[in-house]
Design a protein around this motif. Structure first.
Motif, short mmCIF file in Angstrom:
data_model
loop_
_atom_site.label_atom_id
_atom_site.label_comp_id
_atom_site.label_asym_id
_atom_site.label_seq_id
_atom_site.Cartn_x
_atom_site.Cartn_y
_atom_site.Cartn_z
N GLN A 1 0.85 -1.18 0.00
CA GLN A 1 0.00 0.00 0.00
C GLN A 1 0.89 1.24 0.00
OE1 GLN A 1 -3.27 -0.36 -0.15
NE2 GLN A 1 -3.48 -2.53 0.42
N HIS A 2 0.42 2.31 -0.65
CA HIS A 2 1.17 3.57 -0.69
C HIS A 2 0.24 4.70 -0.26
CE1 HIS A 2 4.49 1.64 -2.92
NE2 HIS A 2 3.53 0.99 -3.55
N ASN A 3 0.54 5.30 0.88
CA ASN A 3 -0.26 6.41 1.39
C ASN A 3 0.58 7.68 1.45
OD1 ASN A 3 -1.88 4.36 3.95
ND2 ASN A 3 -2.30 4.51 1.79
N GLU A 4 -0.06 8.81 1.20
CA GLU A 4 0.62 10.10 1.38
C GLU A 4 -0.42 11.15 1.76
OE1 GLU A 4 0.96 12.12 -2.96
OE2 GLU A 4 2.41 10.54 -2.56
N GLY A 5 0.06 12.22 2.40
CA GLY A 5 -0.86 13.27 2.82
C GLY A 5 -0.10 14.39 3.51
N ASP B 1 -5.94 -1.05 2.96
CA ASP B 1 -5.44 0.32 3.00
C ASP B 1 -5.78 0.92 4.36
OD1 ASP B 1 -5.14 3.16 2.77
OD2 ASP B 1 -5.28 2.97 0.59
N LEU B 2 -4.76 1.35 5.10
CA LEU B 2 -4.94 1.83 6.47
C LEU B 2 -4.87 3.35 6.59
CD1 LEU B 2 -2.64 -0.82 8.22
CD2 LEU B 2 -5.14 -0.84 8.13
N GLN B 3 -4.97 4.05 5.47
CA GLN B 3 -4.74 5.49 5.51
C GLN B 3 -5.70 6.23 6.45
OE1 GLN B 3 -4.34 7.53 1.76
NE2 GLN B 3 -3.30 9.24 2.75
N SER B 4 -6.97 5.85 6.46
CA SER B 4 -7.92 6.55 7.33
C SER B 4 -7.54 6.39 8.80
CB SER B 4 -9.34 6.04 7.09
OG SER B 4 -9.45 4.66 7.38
N GLU B 5 -7.08 5.21 9.17
CA GLU B 5 -6.65 4.99 10.56
C GLU B 5 -5.36 5.74 10.87
OE1 GLU B 5 -7.21 0.83 12.11
OE2 GLU B 5 -7.66 0.45 10.00
N ASN C 1 -4.37 8.53 9.37
CA ASN C 1 -4.72 9.95 9.47
C ASN C 1 -5.32 10.29 10.82
OD1 ASN C 1 -3.81 10.75 6.95
ND2 ASN C 1 -5.79 10.44 5.93
N ALA C 2 -6.19 9.42 11.31
CA ALA C 2 -6.81 9.67 12.62
C ALA C 2 -5.75 9.67 13.72
CB ALA C 2 -7.87 8.60 12.90
N LEU C 3 -4.80 8.76 13.62
CA LEU C 3 -3.71 8.68 14.59
C LEU C 3 -2.87 9.96 14.56
CD1 LEU C 3 -2.05 6.87 16.56
CD2 LEU C 3 -0.78 6.08 14.55
N LEU C 4 -2.52 10.41 13.36
CA LEU C 4 -1.69 11.61 13.23
C LEU C 4 -2.43 12.87 13.69
CD1 LEU C 4 0.09 10.88 9.82
CD2 LEU C 4 1.11 10.84 12.10
N LYS C 5 -3.74 12.90 13.48
CA LYS C 5 -4.51 14.06 13.94
C LYS C 5 -4.55 14.12 15.47
CE LYS C 5 -7.41 14.70 9.86
NZ LYS C 5 -8.77 14.62 9.28
N ARG C 6 -4.64 12.96 16.12
CA ARG C 6 -4.57 12.95 17.59
C ARG C 6 -3.20 13.43 18.06
NH1 ARG C 6 -7.29 8.02 16.84
NH2 ARG C 6 -5.42 6.78 17.25
N PHE C 7 -2.18 13.00 17.35
CA PHE C 7 -0.82 13.43 17.68
C PHE C 7 -0.68 14.93 17.48
CE2 PHE C 7 3.70 14.03 16.93
CZ PHE C 7 4.29 13.17 17.84
N ASP C 8 -1.22 15.42 16.37
CA ASP C 8 -1.18 16.85 16.05
C ASP C 8 -1.84 17.67 17.15
OD1 ASP C 8 -0.89 18.92 13.57
OD2 ASP C 8 -2.79 19.29 14.60
N LYS C 9 -2.94 17.17 17.67
CA LYS C 9 -3.67 17.91 18.70
C LYS C 9 -2.92 17.95 20.03
CE LYS C 9 -8.41 18.89 20.00
NZ LYS C 9 -9.83 18.53 19.82
N SER C 10 -1.92 17.12 20.15
CA SER C 10 -1.09 17.13 21.35
C SER C 10 0.13 18.05 21.19
CB SER C 10 -0.61 15.72 21.68
OG SER C 10 0.30 15.73 22.75
N LEU C 11 0.86 17.90 20.08
CA LEU C 11 2.21 18.46 20.01
C LEU C 11 2.47 19.48 18.91
CD1 LEU C 11 4.12 15.15 20.77
CD2 LEU C 11 4.12 17.20 22.19
#
Length: 341
Positions: free
Chosen positions: A34-38, A54-58, A60-70
């Protein structure tokens, strides 16, 4: 359960589509990659992994939680609230982990790595604020609000000795985000992947050609015409993390002198050595990212000393041979050689 004519046809179409999609993901007995980018944290990510879904939605959700922290770019993040001195906010595990690791590397590097350095970055014109008039008095004043030894965590809250202090984990958080995604892929049982976020990398297993992941290290060329890039060398990663830091792209002129964006948190002034970039390989990307920044501050000699006494750290240093030269001097730690093609 009864299925009428239209329902039966719809069911058959669904099964056919499902079968075709499954064939796309599996070639023979081989699961395809799989190839994901964003976009995240104001930068681009590229993630490749061998998996049937394809795990991109998961991701993205993980990275958004991280973004909201740091993320300092997110006004609703935990770090933004702390920088505003919001006394009601409590840190999460992401924040706690990166804060504590930053403290450790701050001590190990004798202050060369310091996430409280933002006031100095701003005054030199490389942060969120415009450059200000720079005087020794102003630098000395700003140094009073710089230093990870002046800030601590207590019962989930950040305690500052000076309320003007701010935190910016940009020099370690991108690497940590790569680790977070890698941990997620590990939890899915994925054995072959590469995670790249803003140039920081975690790699495991093999690529689609059955070889270790091949990662190019830029060759910075600094001359009077500007900066161009070629590949200096290729690093081969089967299981590890890599981060690169450099000061040849981001610079400005102060009183007619070229000033790089790497600021020494101890002196308060931009570094003046000839180190253009450093690439660090470590077991995790959070560590690689932070040490790459510390090494850019320390220069080659002090960095080699620090790398020698730090377990599981290897580095490649690219130094300028002169302002008008396209040649670079390369210095590596002994263990780095095994990664280079």
């Amino acid at each position: 359960m009864r299925i009428n004519g239209k329902g039966y046809i719809a069911s058959v179409i669904f099964l056919v589509v499902f079968a075709v999609v499954s064939l796309w993901k599996v070639k023979g007995n081989q699961i395809l990659y799989q190839h994901n980018e964003g976009l995240i944290f104001g930068t681009v990510y590229h993630i490749t992994y061998q998996y049937s879904e394809d795990l991109q939605s998961e991701i993205n959700a993980l990275l958004k939680r991280f973004d909201k922290s740091l993320s300092p770019f997110n006004e609703e993040s935990i770090i933004a609230a702390i920088n505003r001195n919001d006394t009601t906010v409590r840190v999460d595990e992401y924040f706690k982990t990166v804060f504590n690791r930053s403290k450790e590397i701050y001590v190990a590097s004798e202050g060369a790595f310091d996430p409280t350095v933002s006031p100095l970055i701003n005054v030199w014109g490389f942060g969120f604020s415009k450059a200000d008039d720079i005087t020794p008095f102003k630098i000395d004043s700003l140094l009073q609000m710089v230093g990870m030894d002046k800030i601590s965590l207590l019962n989930g809250k950040v305690i500052k000795k000076d309320r003007r202090m701010t935190l910016n984990f940009s020099a370690i958080a991108k690497g940590y985000s790569c680790d977070i995604v890698a941990d997620f892929l590990d939890s899915k049982g994925i054995e072959n992947y590469i995670v790249e976020i803003g140039g920081e990398i975690v790699a495991k297993g093999k690529n689609e050609k059955g070889k270790c992941w091949q990662v190019g290290i830029d060759k910075p060329i600094l001359n009077t015409a500007g900066v161009t890039n070629e590949i200096e060398c290729i690093a081969s990663l089967c299981n590890g993390a890599m981060a690169t830091s450099g000061n040849y792209r981001n610079f400005r002129y102060v009183d007619g002198k070229r000033v790089a964006h790497t600021i020494d948190p101890v002196s308060g002034y931009p570094v003046q050595h000839n180190l253009l970039s450093v690439t660090v390989i470590a077991d995790d990307c959070m560590t690689a990212d932070a040490y790459a920044t510390a090494f850019m501050v320390l220069g080659v000699d002090k960095s080699l000393e620090l790398a020698k006494k730090t377990p599981h750290i290897e580095a490649l240093f690219i130094c300028s041979a002169g302002a008008d030269s396209t040649a670079n001097a390369i210095v590596v730690t002994p263990g780095m050689k095994k990664y280079l093609n």
